[in-house]
Design a protein around this motif. Structure first.
Motif, PDB file in Angstrom:
ATOM      1  N   VAL A  93      65.526  -8.750  12.852  1.00  0.00           N
ATOM      2  CA  VAL A  93      66.912  -8.980  13.258  1.00  0.00           C
ATOM      3  C   VAL A  93      67.763  -7.723  13.124  1.00  0.00           C
ATOM      4  O   VAL A  93      68.487  -7.342  14.062  1.00  0.00           O
ATOM      5  CB  VAL A  93      67.524 -10.134  12.435  1.00  0.00           C
ATOM      6  N   TYR A  94      67.710  -7.053  11.988  1.00  0.00           N
ATOM      7  CA  TYR A  94      68.584  -5.903  11.754  1.00  0.00           C
ATOM      8  C   TYR A  94      68.294  -4.734  12.703  1.00  0.00           C
ATOM      9  O   TYR A  94      69.227  -4.133  13.252  1.00  0.00           O
ATOM     10  CB  TYR A  94      68.485  -5.451  10.296  1.00  0.00           C
ATOM     11  N   PRO A  95      67.023  -4.375  12.929  1.00  0.00           N
ATOM     12  CA  PRO A  95      66.775  -3.301  13.898  1.00  0.00           C
ATOM     13  C   PRO A  95      67.271  -3.622  15.303  1.00  0.00           C
ATOM     14  O   PRO A  95      67.779  -2.741  16.003  1.00  0.00           O
ATOM     15  CB  PRO A  95      65.253  -3.154  13.868  1.00  0.00           C
ATOM     16  N   TYR A  96      67.131  -4.892  15.729  1.00  0.00           N
ATOM     17  CA  TYR A  96      67.636  -5.241  17.059  1.00  0.00           C
ATOM     18  C   TYR A  96      69.150  -5.107  17.123  1.00  0.00           C
ATOM     19  O   TYR A  96      69.710  -4.759  18.174  1.00  0.00           O
ATOM     20  CB  TYR A  96      67.222  -6.670  17.429  1.00  0.00           C
ATOM     21  N   ALA A  97      69.828  -5.384  16.018  1.00  0.00           N
ATOM     22  CA  ALA A  97      71.278  -5.198  15.990  1.00  0.00           C
ATOM     23  C   ALA A  97      71.634  -3.727  16.173  1.00  0.00           C
ATOM     24  O   ALA A  97      72.588  -3.384  16.895  1.00  0.00           O
ATOM     25  CB  ALA A  97      71.842  -5.722  14.668  1.00  0.00           C
ATOM     26  N   VAL A  98      70.871  -2.851  15.536  1.00  0.00           N
ATOM     27  CA  VAL A  98      71.103  -1.401  15.698  1.00  0.00           C
ATOM     28  C   VAL A  98      70.811  -0.969  17.134  1.00  0.00           C
ATOM     29  O   VAL A  98      71.525  -0.148  17.710  1.00  0.00           O
ATOM     30  CB  VAL A  98      70.242  -0.602  14.706  1.00  0.00           C
ATOM     31  N   THR A  99      69.743  -1.546  17.724  1.00  0.00           N
ATOM     32  CA  THR A  99      69.419  -1.229  19.120  1.00  0.00           C
ATOM     33  C   THR A  99      70.575  -1.598  20.040  1.00  0.00           C
ATOM     34  O   THR A  99      70.920  -0.839  20.968  1.00  0.00           O
ATOM     35  CB  THR A  99      68.161  -1.993  19.569  1.00  0.00           C
ATOM     36  N   THR A 100      71.181  -2.747  19.795  1.00  0.00           N
ATOM     37  CA  THR A 100      72.318  -3.181  20.613  1.00  0.00           C
ATOM     38  C   THR A 100      73.462  -2.172  20.537  1.00  0.00           C
ATOM     39  O   THR A 100      74.081  -1.823  21.555  1.00  0.00           O
ATOM     40  CB  THR A 100      72.802  -4.567  20.145  1.00  0.00           C
ATOM     41  N   GLY A 101      73.735  -1.688  19.327  1.00  0.00           N
ATOM     42  CA  GLY A 101      74.769  -0.661  19.179  1.00  0.00           C
ATOM     43  C   GLY A 101      74.397   0.636  19.875  1.00  0.00           C
ATOM     44  O   GLY A 101      75.262   1.326  20.444  1.00  0.00           O
ATOM     45  N   SER A 102      73.104   0.959  19.892  1.00  0.00           N
ATOM     46  CA  SER A 102      72.650   2.203  20.531  1.00  0.00           C
ATOM     47  C   SER A 102      72.822   2.147  22.050  1.00  0.00           C
ATOM     48  O   SER A 102      73.267   3.125  22.665  1.00  0.00           O
ATOM     49  CB  SER A 102      71.181   2.460  20.176  1.00  0.00           C
ATOM     50  N   VAL A 103      72.459   1.006  22.657  1.00  0.00           N
ATOM     51  CA  VAL A 103      72.608   0.923  24.113  1.00  0.00           C
ATOM     52  C   VAL A 103      74.083   0.853  24.500  1.00  0.00           C
ATOM     53  O   VAL A 103      74.462   1.300  25.600  1.00  0.00           O
ATOM     54  CB  VAL A 103      71.826  -0.285  24.688  1.00  0.00           C
TER      55      VAL A 103
END
Length: 562
Positions: A395-405
């Motif tokens: 969950v947490y890495p996907y949240a960071v990915t969302t911020g990156s895109v």
């Protein structure tokens, strides 16, 4: 002891799952040790009488490093089997990068700028995803009926055919057929190999060994980037890069021939002697390991699942869509669906195409950099998956990915061809790749199935749930395979601003994941069954004391004389 038997009988009436000991002497009411292989019928009679049949091995309580030291042999088998993922990663990156090669472009329909038509690129990606879906849906029947090894042989044949057609490509139609066969083979691989690795792995190493799949996938992607970079630098025939796949195909065939059949599948088919021989070969020298006990645990787990299925009328080919099996299917599919919603196709399948549009002068080099980032992310995740757990590393890495895109979309509003913004664009793309690869190593390999798809289903429906879960998520992948290149360079001409779209969809998908993805690290199949049977909140799986665990501890105390 009588009080404990009353508690177990009460639990049996309430839940129909009886997590119990290895055997009981009915006359003296004492624990006895079974050295013979108990048949499914014997286990079934014991359960029906309220007797005790243990569903968790005492070796599951060992520390991670102690388990590593004891299971070097089976760890080597899992690593060898996972090597097959290198071809999957190689093919995916090769397909995404070769579309920018001048020799390949010359064989394809082109637009006014001399690039391959975006509609054809979308068609290639869509056909690959369609093939994956077909492979994931139909191979599960062979996997259940014929065994995991037979399924590996079948998918190997499809991959061989795909490379033959790629080697003989004459135009876009030939390449389209190659992508269909490649997709079928890759889809079969994704639905079978992680399940196989999960079934042969000790509980405490399951996450680490499943991540071996991700390791080789990342290696394959990195090698494809290097090969394409060399192809561009030396201006050689693009077919040379395709031919390099034959080496991996050959090694894969040898490995598939040598590795053993899954003991869980053998037990499910009543082939207890074959299962015991496999376990004795790879675990027999471990101190305290008893083959008969382990086979009995597998048999009891499967029989308990059958009993629940009969009670709830959840049998037949559509059982994966009924009751708690449907919830498990959603959980198995959702991490891969999140991958698509956070923009996996932008910085993975179409990474070279994306950076070429972004004005980078050496997009192949960027692909190699992203491959190294993926490899680093996988190594970090593999070391933490069994200690920290699946849920936080998803969950947490996907949240960071969302911020990156989202950051990529913001950069797209400016002149990102400048050196400073171009470097910033690459940084956020690397960050998105790092975090998505980390989450993918737990959830499922990039476009593949890993921990959730392999661990969440019941043993009885493991292959079918993994196959259907991947197929459902690939339907989403097909949509994005068509739409992503059109967003980047189609009529929309969003370019880097495509990040805004995936930031929105990724946020919604990740929030849903927060509520539905449970923690199953270091849980035995019977424990996971119990948690779902008792309808424990998905977010509270971690720390819940199961009856399977309590009875295992009690039995160990009795054996130790406490």
């Amino acid at each position: 002891m009588a009080q404990r038997n009353n508690e177990i009988e009460s639990n049996r009436q309430n839940h129909d799952i009886v997590p119990v000991s290895l055997g009981m002497n009915e006359k003296d009411n004492e624990l006895v040790h079974n050295d013979h292989l108990q048949t499914a019928e014997e286990i079934r009679r014991t359960i029906s009488k309220g007797g005790q049949v243990q569903m968790r091995s005492s070796l599951d309580d060992l520390g991670i490093w102690a388990t590593v030291k004891q299971n070097k042999g089976i760890a080597g088998v899992a690593m060898a089997a996972a090597f097959s993922a290198s071809l999957e990663g190689y093919q995916i990156n090769l397909n995404g990068g070769i579309i920018s090669n001048k020799g390949f472009i010359a064989l394809m329909p082109r637009d006014a700028k001399g690039a391959i038509n975006g509609s054809k690129i979308a068609l290639f990606g869509g056909m690959q995803s369609l093939g994956q879906t077909l492979g994931q849906i139909f191979l599960q029947y062979a996997t259940d009926a014929l065994g995991r090894k037979a399924a590996l042989y079948i998918l190997w044949v499809f991959l061989v055919v795909s490379v033959i057609i790629e080697s003989l490509v004459k135009g876009w139609q030939t390449w389209l057929v190659a992508k269909l066969f490649s997709g079928i083979g890759v889809g079969m691989l994704q639905a079978t190999l992680p399940v196989y690795i999960a079934e042969i792995s000790p509980v405490n190493l399951r996450g680490f060994l499943i991540n071996a799949y991700t390791f080789w996938f990342c290696v394959g992607q990195l090698l494809a980037g290097v090969a394409l970079n060399e192809l561009t630098a030396k201006k050689v025939n693009f077919r040379d890069a395709i031919y390099t796949q034959w080496g991996m195909i050959g090694v894969m065939g040898i490995i598939f021939f040598l590795i053993p059949e899954s003991p869980w599948w053998l037990v499910s088919k009543g082939k207890l002697d074959q299962a015991s021989r496999m376990l004795a070969k790879y675990h027999g020298r471990i101190e305290g390991y008893n083959v008969a006990d382990e086979v009995a645990i597998m048999t009891a787990t499967i029989e308990a699942e059958k009993k629940i299925a009969e009670r709830d009328n959840q049998e037949g080919p559509w059982a994966v869509f009924q009751g708690t099996n449907l919830i498990r299917l959603l959980i198995a599919a959702w991490p891969k669906i999140i991958q698509q919603f956070v923009g996996l196709s932008v910085f993975n399948s179409y990474s070279t195409y994306f950076f070429q549009l972004a004005g980078n002068k050496n997009p192949f080099l960027v692909t190699v950099i992203l491959g190294c980032v993926q490899l680093l992310a996988m190594l970090v995740t593999a070391c933490l998956s069994d200690s920290i757990g699946r849920r936080p590393l998803t969950v947490y890495p996907y949240a960071v990915t969302t911020g990156s895109v989202l950051a990529l979309g913001v950069i797209g509003c400016f002149d990102y061809s400048s050196k400073s913004l171009g470097s910033l664009l690459i940084f956020f793309a690397c960050l998105a790749t790092f975090t998505t690869t980390g989450a993918s190593a737990i959830a499922n390999v990039v476009n593949g199935s890993i921990a959730y798809a392999s661990e969440i289903p019941t043993q009885r429906l493991r292959a079918r749930t993994a196959g259907w879960g991947l197929a459902i998520s690939n339907m989403v992948a097909i949509l994005f395979s068509f739409c992503t290149p059109l967003m980047l360079n189609g009529d929309a001409h969003w370019g880097v601003k495509t990040g805004f779209f995936f930031a929105g969809t990724g946020t919604i998908a990740t929030i849903i994941g927060w509520f539905i993805l449970p923690e199953v690290a270091r849980r035995s199949p019977a424990e996971i069954d119990e948690l779902f049977e008792k309808k424990v909140s998905l977010r509270k799986f971690k720390g819940y004391k199961t009856e399977v665990e309590m009875v295992s501890e009690e039995n160990r105390a009795i054996q130790d004389g406490r």
